[in-house]
Write a protein that holds these residues in place. Sequence first.
Motif, short mmCIF file in Angstrom:
data_model
loop_
_atom_site.label_atom_id
_atom_site.label_comp_id
_atom_site.label_asym_id
_atom_site.label_seq_id
_atom_site.Cartn_x
_atom_site.Cartn_y
_atom_site.Cartn_z
N ASP A 29 0.84 -1.19 0.00
CA ASP A 29 0.00 0.00 0.00
C ASP A 29 0.88 1.25 0.00
N PRO A 30 0.62 2.22 -0.88
CA PRO A 30 1.51 3.37 -1.02
C PRO A 30 1.52 4.32 0.18
N ASN A 31 0.52 4.24 1.06
CA ASN A 31 0.49 5.11 2.22
C ASN A 31 0.89 4.42 3.51
N TRP A 32 0.59 3.14 3.63
CA TRP A 32 0.71 2.50 4.94
C TRP A 32 1.69 1.34 5.00
N SER A 33 2.12 0.80 3.88
CA SER A 33 3.02 -0.35 3.93
C SER A 33 4.48 0.07 3.99
N ASN A 34 5.28 -0.75 4.67
CA ASN A 34 6.74 -0.58 4.66
C ASN A 34 7.41 -1.65 3.81
N SER A 35 6.64 -2.37 3.01
CA SER A 35 7.21 -3.40 2.15
C SER A 35 8.21 -2.78 1.17
N THR A 36 9.29 -3.48 0.92
CA THR A 36 10.48 -3.10 0.15
C THR A 36 11.38 -2.15 0.92
N GLY A 37 11.11 -1.99 2.23
CA GLY A 37 12.07 -1.28 3.06
C GLY A 37 13.37 -2.03 3.23
N GLY A 38 13.31 -3.36 3.08
CA GLY A 38 14.53 -4.15 3.04
C GLY A 38 14.82 -5.02 4.23
N ALA A 39 13.97 -4.99 5.28
CA ALA A 39 14.28 -5.75 6.49
C ALA A 39 13.97 -7.23 6.37
N GLY A 40 13.14 -7.62 5.40
CA GLY A 40 12.86 -9.03 5.17
C GLY A 40 12.09 -9.66 6.32
N HIS A 41 12.43 -10.91 6.65
CA HIS A 41 11.81 -11.56 7.80
C HIS A 41 12.22 -10.83 9.07
N VAL A 42 11.27 -10.65 9.97
CA VAL A 42 11.55 -9.94 11.21
C VAL A 42 11.02 -10.73 12.39
N SER A 43 11.65 -10.49 13.52
CA SER A 43 11.16 -10.99 14.81
C SER A 43 11.14 -9.81 15.77
N GLY A 44 11.09 -10.07 17.07
CA GLY A 44 10.99 -8.99 18.04
C GLY A 44 12.35 -8.43 18.44
N ARG A 45 12.30 -7.45 19.33
CA ARG A 45 13.52 -6.74 19.73
C ARG A 45 14.52 -7.67 20.40
N VAL A 46 15.77 -7.61 19.91
CA VAL A 46 16.87 -8.37 20.49
C VAL A 46 17.71 -7.41 21.34
N SER A 47 17.85 -7.72 22.60
CA SER A 47 18.56 -6.84 23.52
C SER A 47 20.00 -7.24 23.73
N SER A 48 20.36 -8.49 23.46
CA SER A 48 21.71 -8.96 23.76
C SER A 48 22.01 -10.23 22.98
N MET A 49 23.31 -10.48 22.75
CA MET A 49 23.74 -11.68 22.04
C MET A 49 25.11 -12.11 22.55
N ALA A 50 25.41 -13.39 22.36
CA ALA A 50 26.74 -13.92 22.66
C ALA A 50 26.98 -15.11 21.75
N THR A 51 28.23 -15.39 21.46
CA THR A 51 28.58 -16.53 20.62
C THR A 51 29.43 -17.52 21.41
N ASP A 52 29.43 -18.76 20.94
CA ASP A 52 30.26 -19.81 21.54
C ASP A 52 30.89 -20.58 20.39
N GLY A 53 32.12 -20.20 20.05
CA GLY A 53 32.82 -20.85 18.97
C GLY A 53 32.36 -20.37 17.61
N LYS A 54 32.39 -21.28 16.64
CA LYS A 54 32.12 -20.90 15.25
C LYS A 54 30.65 -20.90 14.87
N ARG A 55 29.83 -21.70 15.54
CA ARG A 55 28.47 -21.89 15.03
C ARG A 55 27.36 -21.58 16.03
N THR A 56 27.67 -21.54 17.32
CA THR A 56 26.63 -21.37 18.32
C THR A 56 26.44 -19.91 18.67
N VAL A 57 25.17 -19.49 18.65
CA VAL A 57 24.79 -18.11 18.97
C VAL A 57 23.66 -18.15 19.99
#
Length: 826
Positions: free
Chosen positions: A115-143
Motif C-alpha cells: 500500500d503506497p500510504n501505509w506499507s513498509n514493504s520493500t524497506g529491506g528488512a525481510g523476515h523480522v522478529s521482536g527486539r533483540v537486547s543482547s547476544m553472545a557466541t560460543d565458537g564458530k556456530r553457536t549463537v
Amino acid sequence: MKSAVTVVVATLSALGLVTNAAAASPSAPPPRGPHAVVSHLADPKDGHDAEDETEDLTDAAQQYSDIRNAPGLTPANPQAYYAGEQQGRQLPTLPGAWQELTNKPYQSDALDYRDPNWSNSTGGAGHVSGRVSSMATDGKRTVYVGAADGGVWRSDDQGAHWQPLWDGMPSLAIGAVAVDPSDHSVYVGTGEADFSADSLGGDAIYRSADRGRTWQRIGQSFFGLRTARIVLDGAGHVYAATNSGLLRHDLNNWSAPWTTVLAPATGTQTSFATDVRIRPGSNGSVVAAVVVNAGVRPGDENAFYLSTTGGGAGTFTRQASTGDLADGDIGRTTFTWNSTGSTLYAVVQNAKNTGLLSGVFRADSGQPGGPWTKIADTPSLVKAGAQGCGGCQGWYDQYVAADPADPNHIYLGLEDIYETSDSGASWQVIGPYWNFGLPCWSSDLSKLTCPPTVHADQHAVAFGSDGTAYFGDDGGVYSRPAALRKTVKWNNLNEGLHTLQYYSVGAGRVPGGDAIWGGLQDNGVSLLLPGAKEQVSPFGGDGGQVIVDPRNGLRAVNEYVHLSTARTENGGKSDFTTPSYTTMSPSCDNPVTGTVANPCDPGSLFIAPYSADIANTNHWVAGGRYVWDNQGKGWDTNCGPTACDWQIVHDTGAQVTAVVAKGSTIYAAWQFRDTTTGVYHSGIDTNFGGTWHRLSTPNLPSRYITSISLDPARDGHLYISFGGYTDKWVPGAGKGHVFESGDGGANWADDTGSLPDLPTTSLVQWNGLLAAATDAGVYVRLAGSWFKLGTGLPNASGQQLVVAPEGTALLLATHGRGLWSYGIRR
C-alpha cells in the motif's frame, strides 16, 4: 475446589477441548524455572525528527507505565510481579495445551502488500522478529540471543535454526547474555537496560552449565533488575553492569551473594552501570565501567570509573573526562576497547536526554579519562548518510563494538549501523534504517536495486570465532562477515526466532480457516492466512489495535499510533499503484498528508482503543479525549478534513483507555493525572439508560482500566479489568483486578478472588467462562473460582485476549512470544 474443577472440566469437555481421560484432572503447578517507524510516504519529518521520535517514545513509555504502576508516580515495588507470578503457579491448571500461531516466518517485505500510504514493504528488512537486547557466541556456530520479553534462544548453526531456552522462567525480559569460552557455560542477566517504552525488569542473574537445558540462579534475587552487560575477566570473576551498580561474583560457590564493587550514588540518585569492559591483554586486572544516574538523568556520579587492581570493591576511581567529552555530558553510555586494548571508544547519550547524542568519542590513550576526541555526532552521522535520525534515541538504541581482528575497524549501532575502517576518521552506513529514499529504491520493482538491509534500531552485536558478526535490533538478528569488504550481503536470521511483540490480535473467517491479524511494536500489523508459509505485513510502523470482520477476515481496520486508523477490504493487498487502505482517522496525529479530520482528537493514547459493537460488526467506537462513533458505516467509513463519518458523541475531558458498544449503549473507561497534585484518577462514562453520565464507583480502585467486557445476552451486565498492583505494593492502589456489574455500572462486585495480583490486561466471556489475560498467564473463572488455563504458554506478558470467530478457541497476543491459541480452531 474439587467440585469447581469438575464443573470446569465438564464445560471444556462439552466444547471438545478435553479429548482424553488423562486431561480430566488439573496438573500440578510447574516447577520454578515504543516507538514508531513511519510509512515512507508520510511526512519525512515524522520519521527523522528527533523531537517527534522522542515524543512518541515518551508517550508509549507513559502508557506502558500507567498500565502497570498507576496510581503511583514511581514504579511498583519490583517484587510485586514475582509474587503475583508465584500466586499463579499455585492455582490448579486446567487441561489443554496452548498452541503457537506465529510459528511461521514474518515477512515485512511481501511484494503483494505494498500500500503506497501505509506499507513498509520493500524497506529491506525481510523476515523480522521482536527486539533483540543482547547476544553472545560460543565458537564458530553457536549463537545465544536475549530478547526483550521473549527469553533466551540458542542456534547451533549460525542462526539458521533456533530453539527457546527460557519459556518457563519467571521473567522473559532479558538484558544481557555472555558465554565463558573456557567451559561453555552461559550467563543471563534478566531485565532490559535500554529504557524503551516496554522494557521490563528482571529478577536475577542465571548460569547454565549445559547449554541452556537447566538454569541456576547466581547469588541473591534482584527484583526489578536491569542488566546492561555481563563480562568474564578470565581471572575467575564475572561482572554484571546493572541498575544496582556494578556487581561481581567469583566463579565458584554460586549460591554466595553478589558483591557490589561500584555504586557511587548518594542521596536520591541511583547508580546505573550502563556498561563494563575488561581491557584486552590485562589478564583481568584493568576493569572499566560507566555509571549514570538512573541511566537517563544527570547526576554527580555520571562518569567513567577504572580499577587497575582487579576490580574489587574499593578499587575503582572516578575518571575526570578530558578533551571533547565533559563529565556533565555523560548520559547512557556504551564503550569498548579495540582488539589490542590501545584505544577506547564510547557512544554517549546526552545526560539531559535531549534527543541528541553527546557524541561518539575516541581516547587514543586507552584511558577512560581521555583525553577524548569527538569522532561523530548527530549532524555528522546524518551527513554521512543516516536514514534514521543519527542518534536521537541513544537512550534506547546504541552500541559501539570493535572488530576482534582489526583494531581500526569499529561498528556503531544507533538507528542505523555504521562502520569505520580508520578509527573514526570517516563513517559509512552499512545497515540503513530502511531503503526508502536511497538512490537504489524505486516503486517500480523492475528498477528496485537495493540489497536487503537490517531492521531499524540497533541494540546488540557479537562476533563468532569464524569471523562472523551478528547484529540485534528491533527486528531480530542479522549477520555478515566481520571483516571489511566492499560488497557484503546481509544474512537474515529471523525465520525461526519467534519473539514478536504484539499489542493486539483479531481474526475473521476466510476460505480454509481464519485470517489472523495483530498489531506489533515497531513491526506494523501482521496477517496470517490459512495454509500460508509465512505471515505478511500489509501495514507498517507500530501496529496498534485491530478490528476484523468475523465473517470476512480480509476486512480489517488497522491502527498506527495515537488512533491513526485505516481500513482495508482485501487484506491489505496492493502493488503500490492502487491503495488497499482507506485512511479514515479522527486523530489529530494522523501522519498521512491531507487526511487529518476537522475536528480531530488531540488526546489519544499511544496505543488507542477502538472496537466493533458486539452486536453489529459495522458499528465502531473509538476513544481519545472524545468518544467517537462511526454511525454504523462499517467498511464504508470515511474521514477527512471536510467530512468525517466519525462523530463525537461524548467528551471525557481525559484519555480513554477502553471503549465498547452494544447497540446504542457505549461504555468508555478513562484516566487522567492531575498535573498540580499528581493524583491519578480513572473511571467510566456511559450512556446506559439513555444519557451520558459518569459512574459513581466508590468501591473501584483508581487504577488503569484495561478492558470492558459486555454480556451479549443481558443488557447492563459487564465486567471490567484493572492493570497495576493492589495497595499491598502500591500505596493508594486499592483492591481487586476484576469487577462485575449487573445494572449498567451503578453497582460493582469484586470478582478478583484468587486471581493473582498482577496487571490484568484483557477480559473476555467465553462459553460460560470469564477469561483474563495478565502479565503472567491466562486464567479463567467459573463457579466463583479461578484456574490457570492450559499448559505450554510461555511466560511473556499477555496483551489482548479475544474469542476466535468460530467460538471454540481463544486467541492471545503476547508482548514477546507472538500469538497463541487455546481450544479447537476450525
